[in-house]
Motif scaffolding. Structure first.
Motif, PDB file in Angstrom:
ATOM      1  N   ASN A 137       0.823  -1.212   0.000  1.00 56.44           N
ATOM      2  CA  ASN A 137       0.000   0.000   0.000  1.00 56.44           C
ATOM      3  C   ASN A 137       0.855   1.260   0.000  1.00 56.44           C
ATOM      4  OD1 ASN A 137       1.006  -0.408   2.519  1.00 56.44           O
ATOM      5  ND2 ASN A 137      -0.903  -0.067   3.618  1.00 56.44           N
ATOM      6  N   ASN A 138       2.021   1.186  -0.640  1.00 54.91           N
ATOM      7  CA  ASN A 138       2.874   2.368  -0.720  1.00 54.91           C
ATOM      8  C   ASN A 138       2.630   3.096  -2.037  1.00 54.91           C
ATOM      9  OD1 ASN A 138       4.352   1.017  -2.766  1.00 54.91           O
ATOM     10  ND2 ASN A 138       5.449  -0.121  -1.186  1.00 54.91           N
ATOM     11  N   THR A 139       3.382   4.161  -2.236  1.00 53.76           N
ATOM     12  CA  THR A 139       3.152   4.981  -3.428  1.00 53.76           C
ATOM     13  C   THR A 139       3.835   4.423  -4.662  1.00 53.76           C
ATOM     14  OG1 THR A 139       5.086   6.353  -2.968  1.00 53.76           O
ATOM     15  CG2 THR A 139       2.980   7.055  -2.011  1.00 53.76           C
ATOM     16  N   LEU A 140       4.531   3.326  -4.510  1.00 52.37           N
ATOM     17  CA  LEU A 140       5.297   2.794  -5.636  1.00 52.37           C
ATOM     18  C   LEU A 140       4.438   2.057  -6.644  1.00 52.37           C
ATOM     19  CD1 LEU A 140       8.424   1.669  -3.638  1.00 52.37           C
ATOM     20  CD2 LEU A 140       8.233   3.605  -5.188  1.00 52.37           C
ATOM     21  N   ASN A 191      -5.925   6.264  -6.121  1.00 54.17           N
ATOM     22  CA  ASN A 191      -4.711   5.687  -6.698  1.00 54.17           C
ATOM     23  C   ASN A 191      -3.653   5.464  -5.611  1.00 54.17           C
ATOM     24  OD1 ASN A 191      -3.521   8.146  -6.189  1.00 54.17           O
ATOM     25  ND2 ASN A 191      -3.479   8.792  -8.318  1.00 54.17           N
ATOM     26  N   GLN A 192      -2.446   5.114  -6.038  1.00 59.39           N
ATOM     27  CA  GLN A 192      -1.396   4.748  -5.094  1.00 59.39           C
ATOM     28  C   GLN A 192      -0.987   5.897  -4.192  1.00 59.39           C
ATOM     29  OE1 GLN A 192      -1.116   5.066  -8.375  1.00 59.39           O
ATOM     30  NE2 GLN A 192       0.968   5.544  -9.043  1.00 59.39           N
ATOM     31  N   HIS A 193      -1.311   7.114  -4.574  1.00 57.30           N
ATOM     32  CA  HIS A 193      -1.009   8.280  -3.738  1.00 57.30           C
ATOM     33  C   HIS A 193      -2.182   8.649  -2.829  1.00 57.30           C
ATOM     34  CE1 HIS A 193       2.697   9.012  -5.915  1.00 57.30           C
ATOM     35  NE2 HIS A 193       2.032   8.801  -7.025  1.00 57.30           N
ATOM     36  N   GLY A 194      -3.261   7.875  -2.920  1.00 59.37           N
ATOM     37  CA  GLY A 194      -4.444   8.208  -2.144  1.00 59.37           C
ATOM     38  C   GLY A 194      -5.307   9.260  -2.801  1.00 59.37           C
ATOM     39  N   ASN A 195      -4.978   9.639  -3.996  1.00 62.28           N
ATOM     40  CA  ASN A 195      -5.739  10.663  -4.704  1.00 62.28           C
ATOM     41  C   ASN A 195      -6.921  10.049  -5.451  1.00 62.28           C
ATOM     42  OD1 ASN A 195      -3.808  12.573  -3.896  1.00 62.28           O
ATOM     43  ND2 ASN A 195      -2.537  12.159  -5.684  1.00 62.28           N
TER      44      ASN A 195
END
Lengths: 364, 355
Positions: free
Chosen positions: B192-195, B222-226
């Motif tokens: 669950n990281n931004t990678l 998305n992966q950034h929580g956006n």
């Protein structure tokens, strides 16, 4: 020593001590705070004969110590064990349409996952592309200062298809594109406001020219001349062999990927042969065609990343390449790479209805 | 040489036990003149990293958090018996054999689609339906070192995709109205990281009727929580007709596999450019239908293709090491498959080592 303002309690002394011996550093090292967070990165420039200091945030993870793969296989295994890898999937449809034998196709405009690749509607204008461009594989966040490499690839042809209908897969980084080029018998000059964002700044060679049918080319259009600037900065360079005598852009709206400009029998392609000893192109200056037929075409500067040979549909296991041990293929993939896929079809036999690629990358 | 004490550069790990500190002190002496990072191993575990800097100085840092640092560690793990092997077989009589479908709910040990509808469920290796991975082994690293896949009956070819089921949303209605998901059941706990790297699968978990419905929106983080939405294109939005009901012998069909002939894409949803997915927020369709869908957030681990005449085997250590994969604690292993004709059973095995 470059300036880095740190209060003593935040580790200035430690940074100073490391910088004082930076000349002996084999590679950049992090300086850690009391919470083991990277306060700074210290290295040494042999050319300038001075230490340099970068903010600690440049050190994404302490495990990136000795960034890269100097120990080859061991480094790759260690990186995977740290979860520093990603698997990308490329899935596209062919609709079972038969390709032209011995022709390269660019699957950038093909529908599927990732979604349809975009072309810039502003004609003949340099457009830098990244992994955030529609049509590119989702590469994940930037990993710099770690280095990302392609480590494995597999290709699958699934659903129907005839024997012999198997492609050669080619992965590329679509760096800069000049889209929506109309056919014109007088010279059309490109707008070069924005430069390529990868490879060019570092002067790296290898950017190739790929010309593709963009949309609705209603008759064969012959690209008679292209002028480009070489990676060395020499303008007015011309790809060899233009105009090709036959085998130019198809006279149909592309439905099977889109055809790449090449010579008949694919004696040329997928890239235009550059002039003389040029090792890459930096930008495109202009083009001319021999007719004013309807339709549009695209000229892209691409970096070839790897090739995956295909096998027969329904007869054997899929294509699989270990890109790690075959170091010539252990291709580095830069942050922001806009990865697309081109395919070469040796036969006009009907292909499988769907094409899939699994592409694995690892960074350290 | 060992009698001299080097100047320490960097910071020693905090709260060191005296014995562990003694090991590190010894290692700093050994590192004098060695300009490569060296792990300091105490009681079989890395406790620090040292690197000679020249001039009688040694850098000391925290340990590499990696217990598998190279091929030697994998080979030692084999020699030490640190191996998990899992053979598995599933009944497979899917009625749409030319589609991609999820083997999650197949017998034996089927996973389910129970729980509050449209609410997240978080999965681990303890979840019913997960293939066996050997439990929690942290802080050791577990790597997938081999996978084999075999088909039964007259299967010309079959592509199997092994994945980690991280979160799903069962019982999602096929409705003209906008539908919202609940995250009350939890969010992704692995990868669950931004990678990036997490994919989205949508299956017909409850069977659907014969009227196709098209996506008009699908919103996710998305992966950034956006917040983001999928691009709606001409072809990739069709839920096909006559999807089968699922049972213990029929997989749940991926409904994203669109295209003019259906099932030519996929199995995964085409997300916005550059995106992977952490959670699904809402969706909407242009027509109602019977049945229900399941949205699955997953991480792809391996793909392998086989037919009855050629059992496919990938050895990720010797022959195909570039495709090596980490299997962290809690991984909920399941698979997708793309058949060419009606199948009977799907079976195979895989091997993992840890160190």
């Amino acid at each position: 020593m470059a300036a880095l303002r740190l209060a003593p309690k935040t580790g200035f002394d430690a940074v100073a001590r490391v910088a004082a011996v930076a000349h002996a550093l084999p590679h950049p090292l992090p300086v850690l705070g009391r919470g083991e967070e990277p306060l700074a990165v210290v290295g040494y420039s042999a050319r300038r004969k001075r230490a340099w200091v970068a903010p600690g945030r440049a050190w994404r993870r302490i495990e990136t110590i000795a960034s890269g793969f100097p120990n080859g296989h061991d480094d790759q295994i260690a990186a995977v064990a740290l979860g520093q890898n990603i698997t990308l999937v490329w899935s596209k449809a062919t609709s079972g349409a038969s390709p032209t034998a011995n022709r390269w196709y660019d699957w950038w405009p093909g529908d599927g996952d990732p979604t349809i690749g975009v072309y810039n509607n502003v004609a003949s204008t340099a457009t830098p592309l990244t992994d955030a461009t529609a049509g590119a594989l989702a590469l994940g966040d930037n990993v710099s200062p770690a280095l990302r490499h392609m480590s494995a690839a597999e290709g699958f042809n699934i659903g129907g298809g005839s024997a012999g209908a198997f492609p050669l897969w080619l992965f590329y980084d679509r760096v800069l594109a000049y889209d929506s080029n109309a056919f014109a018998t007088s010279t059309v000059n490109m707008t070069n406001t924005l430069p390529a964002t990868r490879y060019i700044a570092a002067g790296q060679p290898g950017l190739q020219l790929m010309v593709t049918n963009q949309l609705g080319v209603l008759a064969d259009g012959t690209v008679s001349d292209i002028k480009y600037t070489s990676i060395g900065g020499t303008a007015g360079r011309t790809p060899r062999g233009l105009p090709f005598t036959t085998g130019n852009l198809d006279a149909t709206t592309p439905t099977f990927g889109t055809d790449i400009l090449g010579q008949a029998g694919n004696t040329v392609g997928p890239w235009l042969p550059l002039q003389g000893t040029d090792t890459g192109a930096k930008s495109v200056q202009s083009y001319t065609t021999t007719s004013t037929t309807a339709g549009l075409f695209s000229i892209a500067l691409v970096k070839e990343l790897g090739v995956l040979p295909g096998f027969n549909q329904n007869t054997v296991v899929p294509s699989a390449q270990d890109l790690l041990r075959q170091y010539a293929r252990f291709q580095r993939v830069l942050d922001g790479a806009c990865i697309g896929v081109a395919l070469y079809w040796p036969s006009s036999n009907s292909p499988a209805t769907s094409l899939h690629v699994r592409l694995q990358m690892v960074w350290k | 040489m060992f009698g001299s004490s080097p100047t320490i550069v960097g910071l020693l790990p905090k709260s060191l036990a005296p014995e562990r500190r003694r090991f590190i002190d010894q290692a700093t002496r050994s590192a004098l003149g060695i300009d490569q990072p060296l792990p300091v191993i105490h009681a079989g575990r890395p406790v620090a990293t040292v690197c000679g800097l020249g001039g009688g100085r040694v850098w000391v840092g925290p340990p590499l958090s990696c217990a598998v640092t190279g091929i030697a560690d994998l080979q030692n793990a084999f020699a030490s018996g640190k191996v998990v092997r899992t053979a598995w077989q599933k009944s497979d009589a899917s009625a749409s054999p030319t589609s991609w479908y999820d083997g999650w709910n197949l017998n034996p040990n089927p996973g389910d689609y129970a729980g509050t509808v449209q609410q997240s469920r978080v999965f681990t290796d303890a979840s019913t339906g997960s293939l066996y991975i050997g439990g929690s082994l942290s802080p050791q690293n577990r790597l997938l070192t081999k996978i084999r896949h075999t088909t039964s009956m007259a299967q010309p070819s079959e592509c199997l995709t092994l994945y980690d089921r991280i979160v799903d949303y069962p019982g999602c209605a096929i409705s003209l109205l906008a539908q919202s998901m609940s995250q009350a059941g939890g969010t992704a706990t692995r990868w669950n990281n931004t990678l990036g790297g997490l994919k989205l699968l949508v299956t017909a978990s409850g069977g659907t009727g014969v009227v196709p419905s098209n996506w008009t929106s699908l919103a996710y983080n998305n992966q950034h929580g956006n917040a983001a939405t999928i691009p709606i294109t001409t072809n990739n939005k069709v839920i096909t007709t006559s999807l089968p009901n699922t049972s213990g012998s029929q997989g749940a069909v991926s409904v994203w596999a669109g295209g003019t002939g259906n099932f030519q894409f996929g199995p995964f949803v085409s997300l916005a450019a550059g995106d992977s997915v952490l959670q699904v927020n809402s969706y909407q369709m242009d027509a109602a239908n019977t049945g229900s869908l399941c949205f699955v957030v997953l991480r792809l681990i391996a793909m392998i293709q086989a037919n009855p005449a050629a059992h496919a085997v990938y050895d990720y250590v010797k022959l195909y090491s570039g495709a090596l994969q980490l299997i962290p604690d809690g991984t909920c292993l399941s698979w997708l498959v793309r058949d060419s004709t009606l199948d009977g059973n799907v079976f195979g095995d895989f091997e993992m080592v840890y160190n």
